[in-house]
Scaffold this motif. Structure first.
Motif, short mmCIF file in Angstrom:
data_model
loop_
_atom_site.label_atom_id
_atom_site.label_comp_id
_atom_site.label_asym_id
_atom_site.label_seq_id
_atom_site.Cartn_x
_atom_site.Cartn_y
_atom_site.Cartn_z
N GLU A 102 0.82 -1.22 0.00
CA GLU A 102 0.00 0.00 0.00
C GLU A 102 0.85 1.27 0.00
O GLU A 102 0.37 2.32 -0.37
CB GLU A 102 -0.98 -0.02 1.18
N GLU A 103 2.10 1.16 0.45
CA GLU A 103 2.96 2.36 0.42
C GLU A 103 3.40 2.70 -1.00
O GLU A 103 3.45 3.86 -1.38
CB GLU A 103 4.19 2.12 1.29
N LEU A 105 1.86 1.40 -3.68
CA LEU A 105 0.69 1.18 -4.56
C LEU A 105 0.99 0.15 -5.65
O LEU A 105 0.84 0.43 -6.84
CB LEU A 105 0.21 2.51 -5.17
N GLU A 126 -9.93 0.20 -1.35
CA GLU A 126 -10.09 1.51 -2.01
C GLU A 126 -8.97 1.82 -2.98
O GLU A 126 -8.56 2.96 -3.16
CB GLU A 126 -10.27 2.62 -0.98
N LEU A 127 -8.46 0.78 -3.60
CA LEU A 127 -7.47 0.97 -4.67
C LEU A 127 -8.08 0.45 -5.97
O LEU A 127 -9.13 -0.18 -5.98
CB LEU A 127 -6.18 0.24 -4.32
N ILE A 214 -3.84 2.51 -8.55
CA ILE A 214 -4.11 3.93 -8.31
C ILE A 214 -5.28 4.01 -7.32
O ILE A 214 -5.95 3.02 -7.07
CB ILE A 214 -4.40 4.70 -9.63
N PRO A 215 -5.49 5.20 -6.73
CA PRO A 215 -6.62 5.31 -5.80
C PRO A 215 -7.95 5.05 -6.52
O PRO A 215 -8.12 5.45 -7.67
CB PRO A 215 -6.53 6.76 -5.30
N LEU A 216 -8.86 4.41 -5.83
CA LEU A 216 -10.18 4.13 -6.41
C LEU A 216 -10.95 5.45 -6.56
O LEU A 216 -11.04 6.22 -5.60
CB LEU A 216 -10.95 3.19 -5.46
N ILE B 241 0.25 9.67 0.03
CA ILE B 241 -0.12 8.55 -0.86
C ILE B 241 -1.06 7.58 -0.14
O ILE B 241 -2.05 7.12 -0.71
CB ILE B 241 1.15 7.80 -1.34
N LYS B 244 -4.57 8.20 -0.36
CA LYS B 244 -5.14 8.08 -1.71
C LYS B 244 -5.14 9.40 -2.46
O LYS B 244 -6.03 9.67 -3.27
CB LYS B 244 -6.57 7.52 -1.66
N ILE B 246 -2.82 11.54 -5.05
CA ILE B 246 -1.63 11.51 -5.92
C ILE B 246 -1.40 12.93 -6.42
O ILE B 246 -2.03 13.38 -7.37
CB ILE B 246 -1.83 10.56 -7.13
N ARG B 290 -9.65 20.63 -2.07
CA ARG B 290 -9.82 19.60 -1.07
C ARG B 290 -8.50 18.85 -0.82
O ARG B 290 -8.09 18.62 0.31
CB ARG B 290 -10.90 18.63 -1.54
#
Lengths: 466, 466
Positions: A102-103, A105, A126-127, A214-216, B241, B244, B246, B290
């Motif tokens: 998770e660090e 990704l 949530e990725l 990447i983030p979801l 990161i 979430k 980037i 945000r």
């Protein structure tokens, strides 16, 4: 060396549980999802580790035995049909998610993991792993990487290639290479990672991959825009992009496909419409809301008779699933369904669809056309019967004309399904004689005995003696 | 064949205005931005078209004359130094933007266009070409492609490779290949586009490129986070990161670099700080606002002594320019500045910076370290004097230890500067013996006479007879 001698050596390396030569087992692995292609392998092997893959490859290289590495075989280009017999290598035993980091990704996986399992696994954190080929419920990540699979989200998020950071692969000589890493930047020598991605198992056998996450996206909205004709749908696609909006998905279904899909999935598609666009946008709620308002306005201005927003995630999912089921729906109508993926620059979609319809009429065939309008990746799908030799010949001629038209419009013979055995005769149309020479030179340099998935990509002109 | 005979043939092909062998001209092209590397070419040629490049390559291939194709030479790895003499090929005459295609969001360019010109040209149309190497004011797009250049926006947007859709290139045999196209998806054979990207001019000479553009982000915000020590800065990067987010950019400057840059650029950097992060986010206004609020909060929680938002675009630009000027600023202090780009997984940045500082102390050297914290791409920069042989030897030893540490942490010897001549001895550390074998096999297959930028990437071990 005889097949039985190769078998003995493989059993010594893997154990007898994982080396098969029964008729049933060979039959199961004699074909993939490509219609009209079947060839019996001599043996089926199931390695459990990179080391076992190395052992198999060494034995095959020494004995000049072909190896076809495969996942679920959902490619549609004959890419995993063992056309020159030999060994089929399957990854059922190498189906683990190895590590979520998770660090950094990243997700490290074995080749046999099902794509949808990856998507669900990371979404729970949530990725997001964006590549979503229509076959994702059954396809494996190893197959996706070897074919550089696309999907519905390619317009905004790119394809499998864009999410592979590093690979472990076994070369034809049995050596292992490790490319890339958990690294956003790496320019240490040639880009072997991306050379292996999409190489259809002809340059190496991938045994582990580091994927980029990447983030979801926070939210997603779905609309269905309905048109009287294809031109207005294509103009909507152009207008949306020209307005600097890149939706996640812009899927196109023509009239014939709408009818077939609705009959199959009963999701309320308008069966009298000339075309529909299924458009999705994801991201921050404010941005999605604003983009969707603009998209609705643009589609209406370009002549959509209606633009309906999915009222719930269930409804959106039903529409998405219906689109993904297009091929299955077509397959109900006729014994044989042949789907292609000629791809053109986005601006040429309407012209390409018109050409497909003209060619289809000329050869008196039944066709459904659907696909990824946002990235110009169309799936003209002929509904036919392999037993009807005369019709199959006309299908072949029609596809040749479709490929030629795609090339003429600045496109390609395959956007996401690969060349495999089916399109090998046409590869030169896209990349020219010098391109073929370069690819052959690379293949020969890395696999001098031509053991890795032989008979794919490169067309061997047969000498005809009259 | 003698140099004068090659010269006569080149003049016959290009005209005498574009073939040079004066001492002055050869001297100008005897070096690039890499300190301590210089080698005289025999000839300098300036083609005006792909056809003229073909003519040059054919003459050189027949006569086994080395060709080094180059742009502005801003690489820092000796990648364009003509170490084996021969011909330097420059692209001053092939410096045109050929076509902006707003429907397909592509820009077609010749190799000699300056990167910044591309960025400004498309931004005027509200489009975006993200790769922004620090050298972008003077570097050419051909050089960027050949080196797969990174930049400050790589974390969010990727590197040059991710924006090259198609290439026209001249192969060592003088043939032209055209790869890819205005296509979001294309899997017709091996990915020759990405094999050429980053191949440092050793596999082909790029004469035209189709670049991918995206919509220009609506807004951008910039903050400067100030820290007492590097660990807190690194923890901030991880926390952002992990939440979430980037950001477009997360640039890191250590204490020594802060002092040097402030002394040079006078932008108000806190010269007593242990480290700073320059963080930027772009996108829709609501999202940027945000994210920036969250980033400010996270940096503060992780121990930033202050997080200041740039009050205006001028102020933000001053900070960005100051960061980009870090190398120039360092170069004022000592006669020789040697900058490297060891890259590690993002989670290992603090550990890597600590190791760099220990190694520097061990070898009694002066160093400034800055770089792209978001993607783990660090630029340890030794301030030294090439005339001080003893110190230069220590610099070399220190770099070896830095590379070894980067590899140990799962990183690479070069994130964005390329291997060139400087890092050829270390390439094997990253990709192993089997990786080197694969790369050599590809090189030999495509350039059997080794005329394209010889002496780069691959280290020739010299036999020492004692």
């Amino acid at each position: 060396m005889s097949v039985s001698a190769v078998k003995e050596r493989l059993i010594a390396a893997l154990g007898s549980d994982y080396v098969h030569d029964s008729h049933e087992m060979r039959l199961v692995y004699s074909y993939d999802a490509t219609p009209g292609m079947q060839a019996m392998p001599d043996l089926v092997v199931m390695p459990g580790s990179t080391e076992e893959v190395q052992a198999i490859v060494r034995i095959c290289n020494e004995t000049k035995t072909p190896i076809v590495a495969r996942g679920s075989g959902t490619n549609l280009s004959g890419g995993t049909c063992p056309v020159e017999a030999g060994v089929v290598l399957t990854f059922q035993r190498m189906n683990q998610i190895v590590e979520l980091d998770e660090e950094n990704l990243t997700l490290t996986v074995q080749p046999g993991v099902i794509t949808q399992e990856i998507i669900e696994y990371v979404e729970a954190k949530e990725l997001f792993y964006p590549p979503d080929p229509s076959s994702m419920k059954i396809s494996t990540i190893g197959g996706n990487i070897s074919e550089n699979s696309g999907g519905l989200r390619g317009l905004k998020y790119g394809v499998t290639r864009d999410y592979v950071l590093g690979l472990t692969a076994v070369l034809a000589n049995g050596e292992v290479i490790k490319t890339g890493g958990k690294l956003a930047k790496d320019v240490a020598g040639y880009d072997l990672t991306r050379l292996l991605v999409g190489s259809e198992g002809t340059l190496g056998i991938i045994t582990e991959a580091i994927l980029k996450l990447i983030p979801l996206p926070e939210t997603k909205q779905t609309v269905l825009a309905i048109y009287e004709d294809i031109d207005k749908a294509a103009q909507s696609v152009s207008a949306i992009i020209a307005n600097k909006i890149i939706p996640t998905t812009m899927e196109f279904l023509d009239q014939a496909t709408i009818k077939v899909v609705e009959d199959y999935a009963h999701v309320g598609l308008p069966t009298d419409a000339g075309a529909v666009l299924l458009i999705e946008q994801d991201g921050a709620p404010e941005v999605v809301a604003r983009d969707m308002e603009a998209i609705t306005k643009l589609c209406t201005e370009m002549g959509a008779t209606s633009v309906k927003r999915a009222g719930s995630e269930e409804e959106a999912n039903a529409l998405r699933s219906a689109r993904r089921a297009a091929l299955s729906a077509c397959a109900r109508l006729k014994p044989t369904t042949i789907l292609e993926d000629a791809t053109v620059p986005r601006s040429k979609i309407a012209e390409m669809v018109r050409a497909i319809n003209e060619i289809t009429a000329k050869y008196q065939l039944d066709i459904c056309t659907f696909g990824h309008a946002g990235d110009g990746n169309l799936h003209p799908t002929f509904l036919t019967d392999a037993r009807n030799k005369a019709e199959m010949h006309r299908v072949e001629q029609a596809f040749e004309e479709i490929f030629a038209k795609a090339i003429e419009l600045g496109g390609t013979i395959t956007g996401e399904h690969g060349v495999g055995a089916m399109k090998a005769p046409y590869l030169e149309w896209k990349i020219g004689e010098s391109g073929i020479q370069v690819m052959r030179a690379i293949k020969t340099a890395l696999d001098p005995n031509n053991i890795l998935n032989p008979g794919k990509l490169f067309f061997e002109k047969k000498e005809v003696v009259s």
